[in-house]
Design a protein around this motif. Sequence first.
Motif, PDB file in Angstrom:
ATOM      1  N   GLY A 117      -6.281 -39.242 -30.889  1.00 34.23           N
ATOM      2  CA  GLY A 117      -5.491 -39.854 -31.948  1.00 34.23           C
ATOM      3  C   GLY A 117      -4.266 -39.047 -32.320  1.00 34.23           C
ATOM      4  O   GLY A 117      -3.440 -39.525 -33.104  1.00 34.23           O
ATOM      5  N   THR A 118      -4.128 -37.843 -31.760  1.00 36.14           N
ATOM      6  CA  THR A 118      -2.966 -37.008 -32.056  1.00 36.14           C
ATOM      7  C   THR A 118      -2.130 -36.819 -30.796  1.00 36.14           C
ATOM      8  O   THR A 118      -0.993 -37.276 -30.709  1.00 36.14           O
ATOM      9  CB  THR A 118      -3.407 -35.649 -32.624  1.00 36.14           C
ATOM     10  N   LEU A 119      -2.707 -36.138 -29.804  1.00 37.06           N
ATOM     11  CA  LEU A 119      -2.030 -36.023 -28.513  1.00 37.06           C
ATOM     12  C   LEU A 119      -2.329 -37.220 -27.618  1.00 37.06           C
ATOM     13  O   LEU A 119      -1.572 -37.528 -26.705  1.00 37.06           O
ATOM     14  CB  LEU A 119      -2.467 -34.727 -27.809  1.00 37.06           C
ATOM     15  N   ASP A 146       5.043 -39.476 -25.541  1.00 32.00           N
ATOM     16  CA  ASP A 146       5.994 -38.505 -26.081  1.00 32.00           C
ATOM     17  C   ASP A 146       5.356 -37.143 -26.344  1.00 32.00           C
ATOM     18  O   ASP A 146       6.013 -36.258 -26.891  1.00 32.00           O
ATOM     19  CB  ASP A 146       6.605 -39.037 -27.382  1.00 32.00           C
ATOM     20  N   ALA A 147       4.081 -36.960 -25.951  1.00 30.44           N
ATOM     21  CA  ALA A 147       3.362 -35.738 -26.326  1.00 30.44           C
ATOM     22  C   ALA A 147       3.988 -34.487 -25.723  1.00 30.44           C
ATOM     23  O   ALA A 147       4.230 -33.492 -26.423  1.00 30.44           O
ATOM     24  CB  ALA A 147       1.893 -35.844 -25.921  1.00 30.44           C
ATOM     25  N   ALA A 148       4.247 -34.501 -24.397  1.00 32.53           N
ATOM     26  CA  ALA A 148       4.787 -33.308 -23.745  1.00 32.53           C
ATOM     27  C   ALA A 148       6.173 -32.954 -24.272  1.00 32.53           C
ATOM     28  O   ALA A 148       6.482 -31.790 -24.557  1.00 32.53           O
ATOM     29  CB  ALA A 148       4.834 -33.512 -22.233  1.00 32.53           C
ATOM     30  N   MET A 204      -4.530 -26.624 -28.949  1.00 36.48           N
ATOM     31  CA  MET A 204      -5.240 -27.889 -29.087  1.00 36.48           C
ATOM     32  C   MET A 204      -6.709 -27.603 -29.374  1.00 36.48           C
ATOM     33  O   MET A 204      -7.367 -26.868 -28.637  1.00 36.48           O
ATOM     34  CB  MET A 204      -5.134 -28.719 -27.803  1.00 36.48           C
ATOM     35  N   VAL A 205      -7.210 -28.166 -30.481  1.00 31.97           N
ATOM     36  CA  VAL A 205      -8.618 -28.011 -30.844  1.00 31.97           C
ATOM     37  C   VAL A 205      -9.247 -29.399 -30.860  1.00 31.97           C
ATOM     38  O   VAL A 205      -8.715 -30.322 -31.467  1.00 31.97           O
ATOM     39  CB  VAL A 205      -8.782 -27.324 -32.217  1.00 31.97           C
ATOM     40  N   ARG A 243      -3.104 -29.131 -20.295  1.00 32.55           N
ATOM     41  CA  ARG A 243      -2.144 -28.796 -19.234  1.00 32.55           C
ATOM     42  C   ARG A 243      -1.027 -29.831 -19.168  1.00 32.55           C
ATOM     43  O   ARG A 243       0.136 -29.493 -18.935  1.00 32.55           O
ATOM     44  CB  ARG A 243      -2.859 -28.714 -17.885  1.00 32.55           C
ATOM     45  N   SER A 244      -1.383 -31.092 -19.371  1.00 34.48           N
ATOM     46  CA  SER A 244      -0.380 -32.159 -19.266  1.00 34.48           C
ATOM     47  C   SER A 244       0.694 -32.045 -20.341  1.00 34.48           C
ATOM     48  O   SER A 244       1.868 -32.296 -20.077  1.00 34.48           O
ATOM     49  CB  SER A 244      -1.063 -33.528 -19.371  1.00 34.48           C
ATOM     50  N   VAL A 245       0.289 -31.691 -21.553  1.00 30.63           N
ATOM     51  CA  VAL A 245       1.265 -31.649 -22.648  1.00 30.63           C
ATOM     52  C   VAL A 245       1.890 -30.266 -22.816  1.00 30.63           C
ATOM     53  O   VAL A 245       2.910 -30.128 -23.489  1.00 30.63           O
ATOM     54  CB  VAL A 245       0.624 -32.100 -23.967  1.00 30.63           C
ATOM     55  N   GLY A 246       1.276 -29.222 -22.237  1.00 29.23           N
ATOM     56  CA  GLY A 246       1.884 -27.901 -22.256  1.00 29.23           C
ATOM     57  C   GLY A 246       1.569 -27.034 -23.459  1.00 29.23           C
ATOM     58  O   GLY A 246       2.415 -26.229 -23.878  1.00 29.23           O
ATOM     59  N   VAL A 247       0.364 -27.164 -24.031  1.00 26.05           N
ATOM     60  CA  VAL A 247      -0.001 -26.281 -25.144  1.00 26.05           C
ATOM     61  C   VAL A 247      -0.363 -24.905 -24.613  1.00 26.05           C
ATOM     62  O   VAL A 247      -0.620 -24.727 -23.418  1.00 26.05           O
ATOM     63  CB  VAL A 247      -1.177 -26.876 -25.957  1.00 26.05           C
ATOM     64  N   ASP A 248      -0.385 -23.920 -25.485  1.00 24.36           N
ATOM     65  CA  ASP A 248      -0.667 -22.550 -25.076  1.00 24.36           C
ATOM     66  C   ASP A 248      -2.158 -22.290 -24.865  1.00 24.36           C
ATOM     67  O   ASP A 248      -2.528 -21.449 -24.058  1.00 24.36           O
ATOM     68  CB  ASP A 248      -0.145 -21.567 -26.143  1.00 24.36           C
ATOM     69  N   GLU A 249      -2.989 -22.981 -25.622  1.00 25.33           N
ATOM     70  CA  GLU A 249      -4.425 -22.717 -25.559  1.00 25.33           C
ATOM     71  C   GLU A 249      -5.186 -24.000 -25.881  1.00 25.33           C
ATOM     72  O   GLU A 249      -4.724 -24.818 -26.677  1.00 25.33           O
ATOM     73  CB  GLU A 249      -4.798 -21.620 -26.563  1.00 25.33           C
TER      74      GLU A 249
END
Length: 629
Positions: free
Chosen positions: A315-317, A440-442, A458-459, A472-478
Amino acid sequence: MAQRSPDQPTISWTLLALVGALLVLGGAGWLAGVPTGAEVLWAAATVVSLVPACYWVVRALRRGQTGVDAIAVLALAGSLAVGEYLAGAIVGLMLATGRTLEAYAERRAARDLSALVAHAPRSARRRTAEGAVEVVPLAQVSAGDRLLVAPGEVAPVDGVAEDPAVLDESVLTGESRPVERAVGEAVASGVINAGPGFGLLATATADQSTYAGIVELARAATAETAPAVRLADRYATWFLPASLLVAGLAWLLSGDPVRAVAVLVVATPCPLLLAVPIAIVAGMSRAARRGVVVRGGGTLERLGRAETLLLDKTGTLTGGRPELAETVPAPGVDGDRVLRAAAALEQLSPHVLATAIVQAAVARSLPLPVPTEVTEEPGAGIHGLVDGEPVRVGQLDGHPPPWAVALRHRAASDGSAIAWVSLDGGLAGGLRLRDPIRPDAAATVNRLRAAGLRRLIMVTGDRELVAEQVGRSVGVDEVVAGCTPADKVERVRQETRRGVTVMVGDGVNDAPALATADVGVAMGARGATVAAEVADAVMTVDELERLADTVAIAARTRRIATQSAAVGMALSLAAMAVAAFGQLPPAVGAVVQEGIDVVVILNALRALGGGWRPAASRAWRPGAPARSE
C-alpha cells in the motif's frame, strides 16, 4: 510534537483583536487632539499584552525552555515603567500577531486514539447452544464462545478457525495476498474475512486480543513522544542574552532607562514571532495543495531536516491491490477463453482475487455471461456453469503438469498468487496475480534522496524473498522483512536515536510506528483511517511522488524560515546598536521594527511557491537532482 492547550488559538485571536482595537482607538484619540486618552488606551493595550505574555514565559520556564516571549515581556514592562505607552502597544500588537500565526500553524488534530478504538469491532455474532446466531456486545465474548464471521467483517477476537477461511491480513501483517486458514488454524482479531462466512472459536476476550494490543502499542508510542521546541525558541537561546547585555550596557553607560527600553523594543524578536510562523503556514498551504495535509508547523519543520525514511511495503511502495500479472493457458488452450470463463464465475465471489480477475477481463473487453449453479468452497475454490460448461477456479488438485510447475516457480519467486482454472473437468490454465510495485516508486525514492534524506529503509510484514525483490526494484538502502507491529516500533526507535526519522505506512499495523516516529506519514487516500489518526501528515492523494514533493517543500520552507529569522535578527541587532547610543526613541524603534517585519514577512511568503516540480514539466529521471527553488 508541540502540545498546545485547546484554548490557545482562541486566546491568541482575542488578544490580537483587543490590542489592535486599543491601538487604533488610541491613534484616533491622538489625531483628535486627546493625547491623554490616547496614552490611556495604549497603556491598556500594553497591559493586556503583558498578562498573557507573562503566562507564556512562566509556562516555558517550567518546561525548561527560554522562549522568544521573554524579550517581549521585558519590552512591555519597560515601556510601562518609562511611560512609552505607544511603543508598548506596538510591541503588544507584534506579539499578538506572532502568537496568532503560530497558533494557526501549530493547530492540529488531537492525537488521541479514539478513532482507532471506534474502528474496532463493537459486536460479535455468537452461536447459541440451539444453533441460532445472536449479535452480542464485544465485551460479552469469552474464550470458548463459538462465533460466526460474515463475509467482509472483521474478526472480533483472537480464535481458531472452525471452517476454512480466506483472510485479508494486510492490516496486521502487511502481507498483500489473501491468506487461507484451514480448520484449527489461528485467526487474529483485526483481520478481514475476504471469503465466505466461517466459524471462529474464541480463544481470548477482546481486551486480550491482537487488535487491542496494537491499540495499546499506538497509545504508548504517542504518550512517549516529547514536545518539540519551537524553531524560534532555538534562536532565542542566544538572542535573548545578547539583547539583555546590550540593553544593560546602554542603561549602565548612559544612566537613562529609556535607552534600555528602546533596545528591548527593537530587540523584540518579531522576525521570529512573525516570519517563522508565516513561512511555516505558507509551506503547509503549499503541501496541502499537493495533496498532503501536515498537522502542524513543528511537523513540517522536522520533515525539512529529516535524515531517515522508513517505508511500509504493501500500500506504500506497492499498490495494495492484487492485479492480474499473467494468464498461462495449458498447451492448446486459448488464454482469453481461460480468463473469460474464470472472470464470469468470479463475478459472484467475494474473494479478494476475484475482483482483480474480473477487472482484467473487463479491461480486455471480454464478454462475461452470468454463471449458474455457482458454489464456493471456502479455502478450495469456486465452481459452476458458464455457458453450460463446468468451470472451476481455485486450488490445484493432483500432480501438476510441467507448465504448471514452471508457473508455480515464477509465482514463488515474486510472491504472486495463482488461481487455477479448470474447464470441463480438465486443468485449462493458471492466472498469476500480484501486488504491483507503484510505477513511481523507484523515481520517488531517488527524488527523496535528492531532497536530503540519507537513509531509506523498507519495513514490512511480508516474506523476505518478496520484500528483497521489491526493495531492489525501488532502490532502498535496507530491507527489514517479517516485521510485526512491535518490530516496526523498535526499528523506528533505533533510527530516531540517530537522527530525525520519518515513517510512511497505510495500515493498522503501521499505526504504532507512525506514532513513534518524529514524523509519521499515512497513505490515507483509500481510507486508512487508523493510520491517519496517529500520523503527523496524511497523504490524501494515492501517489507516492507527493511525499517527495512534500519533503522538498518542507526543506525549502525551513530554509526560508531560517533565512528570514537570520536577516531579521541581523537588522534588529543593528537597530539595537543605534538605540543603545540614544539615536532611536522607543516609539520610533517600534516603527523601525515594524519595517524590519515587512522585509522578513515578504521573504517568508516566498515559501508559498517553488519546492516541487509542476506535473506538466515533471520529466524526471532517476538520479537527477530535485528542483529546490
